[in-house]
Design an enzyme around this catalytic site. Structure first.
Site, PDB file in Angstrom:
ATOM      1  CG  HIS A  13      -0.969   0.862   3.037  1.00  0.00           C
ATOM      2  ND1 HIS A  13      -0.970  -0.215   4.120  1.00  0.00           N
ATOM      3  CD2 HIS A  13       0.468   1.041   2.629  1.00  0.00           C
ATOM      4  CE1 HIS A  13       0.438  -0.355   4.419  1.00  0.00           C
ATOM      5  NE2 HIS A  13       1.345   0.497   3.667  1.00  0.00           N
ATOM      6  CB  SER A  29       2.190  -3.079   7.915  1.00  0.00           C
ATOM      7  OG  SER A  29       1.322  -2.581   6.774  1.00  0.00           O
TER       8      SER A  29
HETATM    9  P1  ADP Z   1       7.300  -1.033   2.036  1.00  0.00           P
HETATM   10  O1  ADP Z   1       8.074  -2.092   2.632  1.00  0.00           O
HETATM   11  O2  ADP Z   1       7.651  -0.877   0.659  1.00  0.00           O
HETATM   12  O3  ADP Z   1       7.783   0.585   2.578  1.00  0.00           O
HETATM   13  P2  ADP Z   1       4.704  -0.652   3.249  1.00  0.00           P
HETATM   14  O4  ADP Z   1       3.411  -1.298   2.900  1.00  0.00           O
HETATM   15  O5  ADP Z   1       5.316  -0.288   4.434  1.00  0.00           O
HETATM   16  O6  ADP Z   1       5.942  -1.254   2.189  1.00  0.00           O
HETATM   17  O7  ADP Z   1       4.535   1.016   2.468  1.00  0.00           O
HETATM   18  C1  ADP Z   1       4.088   1.082   1.076  1.00  0.00           C
HETATM   19  C2  ADP Z   1       4.196   2.629   1.091  1.00  0.00           C
HETATM   20  O8  ADP Z   1       2.940   3.334   1.808  1.00  0.00           O
HETATM   21  C3  ADP Z   1       5.354   3.309   1.356  1.00  0.00           C
HETATM   22  O9  ADP Z   1       5.658   4.346   0.511  1.00  0.00           O
HETATM   23  C4  ADP Z   1       5.131   3.963   2.853  1.00  0.00           C
HETATM   24  O10 ADP Z   1       5.619   5.105   3.087  1.00  0.00           O
HETATM   25  C5  ADP Z   1       3.310   4.161   2.497  1.00  0.00           C
HETATM   26  N1  ADP Z   1       2.884   4.156   3.792  1.00  0.00           N
HETATM   27  C6  ADP Z   1       2.553   3.347   4.434  1.00  0.00           C
HETATM   28  N2  ADP Z   1       1.899   3.700   5.729  1.00  0.00           N
HETATM   29  C7  ADP Z   1       1.400   5.217   5.267  1.00  0.00           C
HETATM   30  C8  ADP Z   1       0.746   5.940   6.240  1.00  0.00           C
HETATM   31  N3  ADP Z   1      -0.017   5.779   7.386  1.00  0.00           N
HETATM   32  N4  ADP Z   1       0.558   7.206   5.650  1.00  0.00           N
HETATM   33  C9  ADP Z   1       1.048   7.422   4.597  1.00  0.00           C
HETATM   34  N5  ADP Z   1       1.982   6.366   3.463  1.00  0.00           N
HETATM   35  C10 ADP Z   1       2.063   5.183   4.086  1.00  0.00           C
END
Ligand code: ADP
Length: 158
Positions: free
Chosen positions: A18, A128
């Site tokens: 993130h 996460s």
């Molecule tokens: P959600 O439940 O809305 O997917 P997340 O917190 O899991 O929430 O992810 C929020 C955003 O960040 C999403 O677009 C996800 O694809 C992106 N994201 C999460 N981890 C990574 C990563 N390691 N690299 C790039 N983007 C990420």
């Protein structure tokens, strides 16, 4: 006119994946708002307030704000005059869902576009949920999340 964007997600908790997206997006947009989705159905480990605090402690850029919302993302975006949503893509497996969400959001909010950032390859496997799983079983999570987040995770999962 200043360009602002919205980065929504669960951030339960925030990871280096993130943070990489936040850094890159905050360099392109004048203002970036991280919007934590308040969705108890997902049974989050951290409360909204805890997630906000963790993010606040690890964000360096001063053009990044943190907020939370309940309900429809498009409604939140419209109410707060956002036209751009930022999302990250890690793998082809993210694509179907993100494609569907982005088209739905565009249908619901005609002026709203989603911009995707490809993950940095270092973080392409990182989520996460993986971090929580590794931490729960005592694995080393120092290359996945900042120290503050790691300490809070260990405390939570004790
Ligand atoms: P959600 O439940 O809305 O997917 P997340 O917190 O899991 O929430 O992810 C929020 C955003 O960040 C999403 O677009 C996800 O694809 C992106 N994201 C999460 N981890 C990574 C990563 N390691 N690299 C790039 N983007 C990420």
């Amino acid at each position: 006119m200043s360009k602002k964007a919205l980065y929504p997600g669960s951030f339960d908790p925030i990871t280096y994946g993130h943070l990489d997206i936040i850094k890159r997006a905050s360099e392109i947009f004048d203002e970036l708002t991280i919007a934590i989705v308040d969705n108890p159905d997902k049974s989050p480990l951290f409360s909204i307030e805890e997630r906000k605090e963790l993010i606040m402690n690890v964000i360096k850029a001063d053009n990044v704000r943190i907020d939370s919302f309940k309900g429809l993302l498009v409604q939140y975006a419209t109410d707060n005059a956002f036209q751009t949503i930022i999302r990250g893509l890690r793998a082809v497996s993210d694509f179907d869902y993100e494609f569907q969400m982005s088209l739905t959001n565009r249908q619901l909010g005609k002026n709203i576009d989603t911009i995707f950032f490809m993950t940095d390859e270092k973080y392409s496997y990182l989520s996460s949920s993986i971090v929580k799983q590794v931490c729960r079983y005592g694995g080393d999570i120092s290359s996945f999340v900042p120290e503050e987040v790691s300490l809070s995770l260990k405390e939570k999962l004790k």
